[in-house]
Design a protein around this motif. Structure first.
Motif, PDB file in Angstrom:
ATOM      1  N   LEU A 272      47.719  26.318  31.784  1.00  0.00           N
ATOM      2  CA  LEU A 272      47.322  26.626  33.155  1.00  0.00           C
ATOM      3  C   LEU A 272      47.793  25.546  34.131  1.00  0.00           C
ATOM      4  N   ARG A 275      51.261  26.234  35.281  1.00  0.00           N
ATOM      5  CA  ARG A 275      51.350  27.375  36.207  1.00  0.00           C
ATOM      6  C   ARG A 275      50.844  26.985  37.593  1.00  0.00           C
ATOM      7  N   GLU A 324      49.354  37.356  41.995  1.00  0.00           N
ATOM      8  CA  GLU A 324      49.067  37.780  40.614  1.00  0.00           C
ATOM      9  C   GLU A 324      48.572  36.611  39.760  1.00  0.00           C
ATOM     10  N   ILE A 327      44.922  35.565  40.423  1.00  0.00           N
ATOM     11  CA  ILE A 327      43.969  36.484  39.772  1.00  0.00           C
ATOM     12  C   ILE A 327      43.935  36.221  38.270  1.00  0.00           C
ATOM     13  N   GLN A 328      45.108  36.154  37.659  1.00  0.00           N
ATOM     14  CA  GLN A 328      45.186  36.006  36.203  1.00  0.00           C
ATOM     15  C   GLN A 328      44.519  34.707  35.738  1.00  0.00           C
ATOM     16  N   GLY A 331      40.794  35.169  35.729  1.00  0.00           N
ATOM     17  CA  GLY A 331      40.195  36.151  34.834  1.00  0.00           C
ATOM     18  C   GLY A 331      39.372  37.149  35.632  1.00  0.00           C
ATOM     19  N   GLY A 332      38.450  37.827  34.939  1.00  0.00           N
ATOM     20  CA  GLY A 332      37.747  38.990  35.488  1.00  0.00           C
ATOM     21  C   GLY A 332      37.109  38.793  36.850  1.00  0.00           C
ATOM     22  N   ILE A 333      36.580  37.615  37.112  1.00  0.00           N
ATOM     23  CA  ILE A 333      35.834  37.404  38.360  1.00  0.00           C
ATOM     24  C   ILE A 333      36.683  37.729  39.587  1.00  0.00           C
ATOM     25  N   MET A 335      38.743  40.015  39.864  1.00  0.00           N
ATOM     26  CA  MET A 335      38.936  41.464  39.979  1.00  0.00           C
ATOM     27  C   MET A 335      37.831  42.119  40.797  1.00  0.00           C
ATOM     28  N   ALA A 342      39.746  38.171  45.884  1.00  0.00           N
ATOM     29  CA  ALA A 342      40.228  39.554  45.793  1.00  0.00           C
ATOM     30  C   ALA A 342      40.862  39.973  47.126  1.00  0.00           C
ATOM     31  N   ALA A 345      44.090  37.840  47.857  1.00  0.00           N
ATOM     32  CA  ALA A 345      45.231  38.254  47.028  1.00  0.00           C
ATOM     33  C   ALA A 345      45.802  39.582  47.513  1.00  0.00           C
TER      34      ALA A 345
ATOM     35  N   TRP B 159      31.158  43.090  32.601  1.00  0.00           N
ATOM     36  CA  TRP B 159      32.396  43.877  32.444  1.00  0.00           C
ATOM     37  C   TRP B 159      32.170  45.070  31.520  1.00  0.00           C
ATOM     38  N   ILE B 203      31.772  46.435  41.727  1.00  0.00           N
ATOM     39  CA  ILE B 203      32.865  47.151  42.391  1.00  0.00           C
ATOM     40  C   ILE B 203      34.125  46.291  42.276  1.00  0.00           C
ATOM     41  N   LEU B 204      35.183  46.901  41.761  1.00  0.00           N
ATOM     42  CA  LEU B 204      36.424  46.157  41.570  1.00  0.00           C
ATOM     43  C   LEU B 204      37.248  46.103  42.861  1.00  0.00           C
ATOM     44  N   LEU B 205      38.286  45.302  42.850  1.00  0.00           N
ATOM     45  CA  LEU B 205      39.052  45.048  44.081  1.00  0.00           C
ATOM     46  C   LEU B 205      39.778  46.277  44.611  1.00  0.00           C
ATOM     47  N   TYR B 370      47.843  49.587  40.746  1.00  0.00           N
ATOM     48  CA  TYR B 370      48.500  48.289  40.592  1.00  0.00           C
ATOM     49  C   TYR B 370      47.446  47.175  40.536  1.00  0.00           C
ATOM     50  N   PHE B 371      46.518  47.185  41.505  1.00  0.00           N
ATOM     51  CA  PHE B 371      45.508  46.116  41.517  1.00  0.00           C
ATOM     52  C   PHE B 371      44.555  46.263  40.328  1.00  0.00           C
ATOM     53  N   ARG B 374      45.661  44.859  36.989  1.00  0.00           N
ATOM     54  CA  ARG B 374      45.722  43.417  36.727  1.00  0.00           C
ATOM     55  C   ARG B 374      44.788  43.105  35.555  1.00  0.00           C
ATOM     56  N   SER B 377      45.937  42.446  31.523  1.00  0.00           N
ATOM     57  CA  SER B 377      46.337  41.166  30.938  1.00  0.00           C
ATOM     58  C   SER B 377      45.151  40.202  30.869  1.00  0.00           C
ATOM     59  N   ILE B 378      43.973  40.692  31.263  1.00  0.00           N
ATOM     60  CA  ILE B 378      42.766  39.843  31.235  1.00  0.00           C
ATOM     61  C   ILE B 378      41.800  40.290  30.132  1.00  0.00           C
ATOM     62  N   GLU B 384      46.719  34.829  27.771  1.00  0.00           N
ATOM     63  CA  GLU B 384      46.742  33.408  27.397  1.00  0.00           C
ATOM     64  C   GLU B 384      46.105  33.215  26.017  1.00  0.00           C
TER      65      GLU B 384
END
Lengths: 371, 399
Positions: A272, A275, A324, A327-328, A331-333, A335, A342, A345, B159, B203-205, B370-371, B374, B377-378, B384
């Motif tokens: 990380l 990056r 991107e 966000i990656q 992690g989930g938060i 999103m 959010a 981005a 989640w 609620i997601l983005l 698209y959003f 994301r 990959s999580i 990772e």
């Protein structure tokens, strides 16, 4: 060579940053995003009182700025706070067109724009045009001294709030511009929210009747001025994106420093760390490209547009990387709708969908470089 | 080595096609194609249609009522279903919990729960992640304390996909706080109607509601709902993860997305020509198509190996990484292709608000997708984490 801001610009930047830090936190912004109007009247008046809108117009037009770096300073702060109020559309685009090419009667509007009392929109793009500036199928038909506009304009930002539209239409083998009051018969609006905040609309012009005084340019001669004002708007939008990227990286840095996994902060993982280093490096490239573009707004057409396309192309690539990756790396938060990143981005990524995306500018840069 | 389908495979493909054309209602396929939110009834309808045909439990052994499809059959179904815009099968009961029960559960548990999964009587969701335990799943804190014939559960999961529709949740809970992280975890089945269970939406983005928080406050769970042995849950969880990855490459989705991008890129204007003729865009598209062609075979090779008894190992991690990259790139290209029309907010949250969202290229909520994607990959172990797994096994040492 001097890369420092003038004292006045530094003051404007500091004042605006403090105002937004105070008035535009995540809760407030989320409320604005969910509102029917899509922006806050109170914030709008506040921005006008601070002189933010005036800073985007020259002294000759009643403002006290209007240069490329005035635009850059203002929009970097707006972007840093994720502001969705339509400053770009009212002041830089439509307001900029009136300032650049309007009649003296039309220019009287600028005072109330600077005062925060008037909203504007530029209705130019069409369903088939995508990013091409010269693809206008809306027609202006003149008969017996009266002009009639017919056509459809796509994704017109700030259309519902606008008191006046600047509308482009084909005429005399070229493009003309007209100033159209929003309540003119035959102009209808179908509005919707945007994924990164604010609102837009499909605008239909069904034989909209205008007097000759609505004309802003000589018939068919508007393309050069559209291109020049679009260049200023592109600088504004890149500055906004740069501010948003700084926020995205700041939030990510803070999160990596506090979030513990496997018994240690995420910031201690080399995968990380590298990056993050890459994001910071690319952001310096973005800032430099923006300075190039802002510094060449007064250059001749080819030189100016080559710098605009070079910078916007880079912003497309770097914006996607930062949007991107931030966000990656969270992690989930990241999103979740309510988390600050959010929105930020989405602003960064969706910036590639206005004024030409990375591929479009790459193509254009090649053409301009060959010229 | 033979890359072509056999006569039997082709006959099976025809069967799948005729099933899809018969049972997949056009209005449901249209919803899937445009990325509109499916209702619980939509998902239940598809679950039931497949169950009636005996095609729901595709990878279950026959002894449990499964179809026991081979690798090629599963690939064919996935490809055809994606092409026809069929809903995805909700996987939590069928392909996550069921394999764990079949391998580690008691006969009574299998006899009771498996038929209810097939019939749709129970809708399962997954209680793994917690606010403080994401990539580091083993640090989970939700605890279960044995009191007589019950466990008392306290804690929070997050989640939880489609938890708003579920009546049952399988959970990883800490039963021995003094043991080393991985060794004090148990696998518990919890009825969500039990007092003390609360589901809160996230609620997601992209504006959608598909995940939730699930809170447990003094929730009483009968001890017969423990799967396998107490404190052995981590072993079961890892076994489940290998199944969670079964469809991880998403080849079917990517194949469908590729054809959408191509269709749009031919229709969209760019600088007076179709976008497909923009060499930069065309190159992006060609590169991802090359990857997808290889990924499809990579995926088949892994399914075939797993079917022959080879446990999906590092290659599953590799498939997950590459599969998510390809799919996310295609989502990016669709969004990119539609230009300014990517900006309208077409979330399901806006449905019914009488605000038609312009969609001239008939792609539905491409930007939302698209959003939303994301996430791929999580979740299920971020990319990772997958790289850590690959590096740890190959290079040794601390990952």
């Amino acid at each position: 060579m001097n890369f420092n801001l003038t004292e006045e610009r530094q003051m404007l930047s500091d004042t605006l940053r403090r105002f937004l830090a105070d008035k535009y936190d995540t809760d407030r912004r989320n409320k604005i995003l969910e509102s029917d109007q899509g922006y806050s009247t109170e914030i709008w008046s506040g921005l006008a009182e601070l002189g933010v809108i005036g800073a985007l117009f020259s002294e000759g037009d009643g403002g006290f700025g209007g240069g490329g770096f005035d635009i850059a300073v203002v929009f970097e702060e707006l972007g840093r706070a994720g502001v969705v109020e339509p400053v770009l559309d009212t002041a830089v685009l439509a307001g900029g067109l009136i300032a650049a090419t309007g009649s003296s009667a039309q220019k009287e509007l600028i005072e109330s724009v600077i005062g925060g009392e008037t909203q504007l929109a530029f209705a130019h793009g069409e369903p088939q045009s995508r990013y091409d500036l010269d693809n206008v199928q809306t027609v202006a038909d003149t008969q017996d001294g009266a002009i009639a506009l017919t056509g459809r304009k796509a994704v017109v930002m700030n259309a519902e709030a606008a008191d006046h539209f600047v509308v482009s239409a084909s005429e005399a083998g070229g493009i003309s511009l007209f100033l159209v009051p929003a309540d003119t018969d035959g102009l209808s609006i179908q509005g919707y929210p945007l994924i990164s905040g604010g609102r837009a609309a499909e605008v239909t012009l069904d034989g909209v009747k205008l007097p000759e005084t609505a004309r802003m340019t000589e018939a068919g001669k508007a393309l050069p001025v559209i291109e020049a004002v679009m260049a200023r708007a592109t600088v504004a939008q890149m500055a906004e994106t740069l501010g948003a990227m700084e926020t995205a990286v700041r939030i990510t840095q803070e999160y990596l420093g506090t979030r513990q996994q496997f018994g240690r902060p995420l910031a201690t993982f080399q995968a990380l760390q590298h990056r993050m280093a890459e994001m910071l490096t690319e952001m310096q490239q973005a800032r430099s490209a923006l300075i190039n573009a802002a510094g060449h707004l007064e250059a001749d057409r080819n030189e100016r547009e080559r710098h605009i396309s070079a910078a916007k192309g880079l912003f497309g690539r770097i914006g996607r990387l930062i949007g991107e990756e931030s966000i990656q790396m969270h992690g989930g938060i990241a999103m979740t709708q309510e988390y600050e990143l959010a929105h930020i981005a989405k602003r960064i990524i969706m910036a590639d969908h206005r004024f030409g995306d990375e591929d479009w500018h790459l193509e254009r840069f090649l053409a301009l470089s060959a010229a | 080595m033979d890359l072509s389908y056999s006569e039997e495979d082709l006959a099976f493909r025809d069967e799948v096609r005729s099933f899809l054309s018969e049972k997949l209602k056009p209005e449901l396929a249209e919803k899937v194609r445009l990325g509109r939110g499916l209702t619980k009834e939509d998902m239940e309808y598809w679950h039931s249609a497949l169950n009636s045909r005996g095609w729901l439990a595709q990878n279950w052994p026959k002894e449990f009522g499964g179809a026991e499809w081979n690798a090629v059959q599963r690939h064919i179904y996935e490809e055809e279903a994606a092409r026809a815009d069929a809903p995805r099968i909700v996987p939590f009961g069928l392909s996550m919990l069921a394999p764990v029960l079949q391998k580690f559960g008691s006969k009574e548990q299998n006899d009771y729960w498996l038929p209810r999964i097939l019939s749709g009587e129970d809708w399962w969701c997954q209680g793994y992640s917690e606010p403080g335990a994401g990539s580091d799943l083993a640090s989970l804190k939700t605890k279960a304390v044995r009191e007589g014939d019950h466990y008392i559960v306290n804690g929070q999961k997050t989640w939880t996909t489609l938890g708003q529709h579920a009546n049952m949740i399988f959970c990883l809970v800490r039963t021995d706080p003094s043991a080393k992280q991985q060794e004090g975890i148990s696998f518990l089945l919890i009825d969500m109607d039990t007092p003390g269970v609360e589901v809160r939406p996230i609620i997601l983005l992209d504006g959608t509601h598909e995940v939730n928080e699930v809170w447990f406050t003094d929730v009483k769970v009968p001890v017969e709902n423990l799967v396998g042995e107490e404190n052995k849950g981590w072993t079961y969880a890892k076994y489940l993860l290998t199944h969670e990855r079964a469809n991880i490459a998403g080849v079917g989705f990517s194949t469908a997305a590729l054809s959408t991008v191509k269709r749009v890129a031919k229709a969209v204007n760019d600088n007076g020509k179709p976008l497909m003729q923009n060499p930069h865009f065309a190159a992006r598209l060609a590169k991802v198509e090359m990857e997808l062609m290889a990924l499809s075979t990579f995926n088949m090779r892994m399914i075939a190996a797993a079917g022959a008894g080879g446990a999906p190992g590092l290659e599953a991690s590799m498939l997950k990484i590459k599969g998510s990259e390809v799919r996310q790139e295609l989502n990016d290209l669709t969004r990119r292709a539609i230009g300014p029309y990517a900006m309208p907010f077409a979330s399901e949250a806006l449905e019914g608000s009488n605000q038609p969202i312009p969609d001239p290229f008939d792609v539905g909520d491409a930007t939302g997708e698209y959003f939303n994607n994301r996430k791929i990959s999580i979740f299920g172990g971020s990319n990772e984490i997958q790289k850590n797994i690959i590096a740890k096994v190959t290079l040794g040492g601390r990952a």
